[in-house]
Design a protein around this motif. Sequence first.
Motif, PDB file in Angstrom:
ATOM      1  N   CYS A 282      67.855  50.968  97.229  1.00 43.67           N
ATOM      2  CA  CYS A 282      67.704  51.121  95.789  1.00 43.67           C
ATOM      3  C   CYS A 282      66.380  50.491  95.108  1.00 43.67           C
ATOM      4  O   CYS A 282      65.883  49.549  95.891  1.00 43.67           O
ATOM      5  N   ASN A 283      66.174  50.862  93.978  1.00 39.01           N
ATOM      6  CA  ASN A 283      64.805  50.260  93.207  1.00 39.01           C
ATOM      7  C   ASN A 283      65.431  49.754  92.012  1.00 39.01           C
ATOM      8  O   ASN A 283      65.757  50.696  91.147  1.00 39.01           O
ATOM      9  N   ILE A 284      65.625  48.659  91.484  1.00 35.98           N
ATOM     10  CA  ILE A 284      66.026  47.984  90.365  1.00 35.98           C
ATOM     11  C   ILE A 284      64.944  47.179  89.643  1.00 35.98           C
ATOM     12  O   ILE A 284      64.264  46.221  89.914  1.00 35.98           O
ATOM     13  N   GLY A 285      64.775  47.694  88.479  1.00 39.23           N
ATOM     14  CA  GLY A 285      63.799  46.991  87.586  1.00 39.23           C
ATOM     15  C   GLY A 285      62.657  47.780  87.306  1.00 39.23           C
ATOM     16  O   GLY A 285      62.569  48.972  87.764  1.00 39.23           O
ATOM     17  N   PRO A 286      61.527  47.340  86.700  1.00 40.67           N
ATOM     18  CA  PRO A 286      61.640  45.972  85.766  1.00 40.67           C
ATOM     19  C   PRO A 286      62.382  45.736  84.566  1.00 40.67           C
ATOM     20  O   PRO A 286      62.845  47.104  84.280  1.00 40.67           O
ATOM     21  N   PHE A 287      62.539  44.672  84.084  1.00 38.03           N
ATOM     22  CA  PHE A 287      63.284  44.283  82.977  1.00 38.03           C
ATOM     23  C   PHE A 287      64.565  45.114  82.891  1.00 38.03           C
ATOM     24  O   PHE A 287      64.718  45.790  81.964  1.00 38.03           O
ATOM     25  N   THR A 288      65.276  44.651  83.905  1.00 34.41           N
ATOM     26  CA  THR A 288      66.640  45.278  84.100  1.00 34.41           C
ATOM     27  C   THR A 288      67.940  44.184  83.877  1.00 34.41           C
ATOM     28  O   THR A 288      67.371  43.203  84.686  1.00 34.41           O
ATOM     29  N   ARG A 289      68.917  44.304  83.416  1.00 38.18           N
ATOM     30  CA  ARG A 289      69.995  43.374  83.416  1.00 38.18           C
ATOM     31  C   ARG A 289      71.191  44.089  84.306  1.00 38.18           C
ATOM     32  O   ARG A 289      71.575  45.220  83.747  1.00 38.18           O
ATOM     33  N   VAL A 290      71.856  43.708  85.174  1.00 42.52           N
ATOM     34  CA  VAL A 290      72.823  44.151  85.753  1.00 42.52           C
ATOM     35  C   VAL A 290      74.228  42.906  85.886  1.00 42.52           C
ATOM     36  O   VAL A 290      73.773  41.751  86.387  1.00 42.52           O
ATOM     37  N   PHE A 291      75.255  43.234  85.607  1.00 42.30           N
ATOM     38  CA  PHE A 291      76.492  42.329  85.461  1.00 42.30           C
ATOM     39  C   PHE A 291      77.723  42.889  85.941  1.00 42.30           C
ATOM     40  O   PHE A 291      78.186  44.147  85.398  1.00 42.30           O
ATOM     41  N   ASP A 292      78.351  42.172  86.967  1.00 41.38           N
ATOM     42  CA  ASP A 292      79.604  42.633  87.399  1.00 41.38           C
ATOM     43  C   ASP A 292      79.543  44.124  87.626  1.00 41.38           C
ATOM     44  O   ASP A 292      80.830  44.785  87.210  1.00 41.38           O
ATOM     45  N   SER A 293      78.765  44.578  88.391  1.00 42.27           N
ATOM     46  CA  SER A 293      78.848  46.155  88.625  1.00 42.27           C
ATOM     47  C   SER A 293      78.696  46.374  90.005  1.00 42.27           C
ATOM     48  O   SER A 293      78.219  45.610  90.847  1.00 42.27           O
TER      49      SER A 293
END
Length: 448
Positions: A282-293
């Motif tokens: 995966c490629n996550i971000g920049p400036f990303t928020r992930v919660f309980d997923s």
Amino acid sequence: MKAIVLAAGLGKRMKSSLPKVVHKILGKPMVNWVISSIFEAGIKTEDITVVTGYRAELVEELLPEGIKNVRQQEQLGTGHATIQAMETINSDDQILVIPGDVPFIEPETLKMLVRESAEGFEAIVLTMKLDNPAEYGRVIEQNGRIRIIEAKDASPEEKEINEVNTGIYIFDSQFLRDALKKLSPNNAQGEYYLTDVVQFAKKAKRVILNDPQESLGINDRVQLSKAQRVAQQRINHKHMLNGVTIIDPENTYIGPDVIIGKDTIIEPMTFIYGNTTVGERCNIGPFTRVFDSTIQNDVTIVRSEIDRAMVHSHCSIGPFSRLRPGAVLLEEVKIGNFVEVKKSTIGKGSKAQHLSYIGDSEVGENVNVGAGTITCNYDGKKKHRTVIGDGAFIGSNTALVAPVNIGKETVIGAGSVITEDVPDYSLGLGRAKQVNKVDRYRKSEKGE
């Protein structure tokens, strides 16, 4: 083995209206860090009692299901808190007593203390050695007895001692019950100190902690910030050794319960918290928020927020997208800029690329949702469902007024307001008739 977690204090130096133990480190409350370590040390949920006090309800709502709690109505010290907890424990098991503000205590350390308790000690005290003991209670052993002197009660000579108390103990349960009856508040604080219990033990043992950071106490916002930095470094280091690329570890924030697959890349200023699982590549971000997923393999997320959502493999999200609770993206879905999805399932291969809101909806496979499409799910009293069939094409700037069903391979004309169901293989239009008023608007020859 039973466990008592002491979490009743205000924490005056935090200068907060919240109990100290609910303050978070990388998205997880301090008290839950401690409880997780107790779990991993092998102590069962039903064998844990948490003592709450100041704004007890805020702490209690964080506790995992099955954990007992008892309220300390008056904050009269750690000894008094332990008395409250012991009233709920009827077994003869050994008792682990631990503060709720030592988030970095390792499960292996607790397991080691449990093994030591099998030797029949009445009290085992976990200690550490510090160059600058500051406010920590000093530990003194004389003639086979152990005493703990709180810093405020220590003499100048005693303050020179560098072996200090971590606040973590294991007691024989019958010894603890008897010793608690002997406590008195004759000290600088006028409180019942649990530390005074140790001096009554005829068979006691000190166990020195190798890494003092494990029992790092948190008493103010400065120490909270330092603790977060320690946690951030440890967690990011672990993920990188496990095959995750973190472009800028100092500006990437990953919670302690997050799982990330190998060959995933985490860009700077990304926050991944809670019980989140991220797959491989995966490629996550920049400036990303992930919660309980849950995010499966080969997913790209750019400058977006994912909150309690499920994202299947090969999806693309962002920039500036928002998945709210209950959002489910099946394989190969594309959610583009300024698109919000809430409590909806988006079928395989479907796209919502621009400026849309999809709420309380069931979207089929290979659906194209045009820019500016809104599912009008709320009538002021109730939420209603929108269902869009496989292969449908929703034209730009469409309002789908729920409850409504759009048939498979149906086309909705751009700018429509759809209030009734549209059958399969149909063209749906809901526009007002265009009216042209000729020569009703003309700029003056002077351009005014």
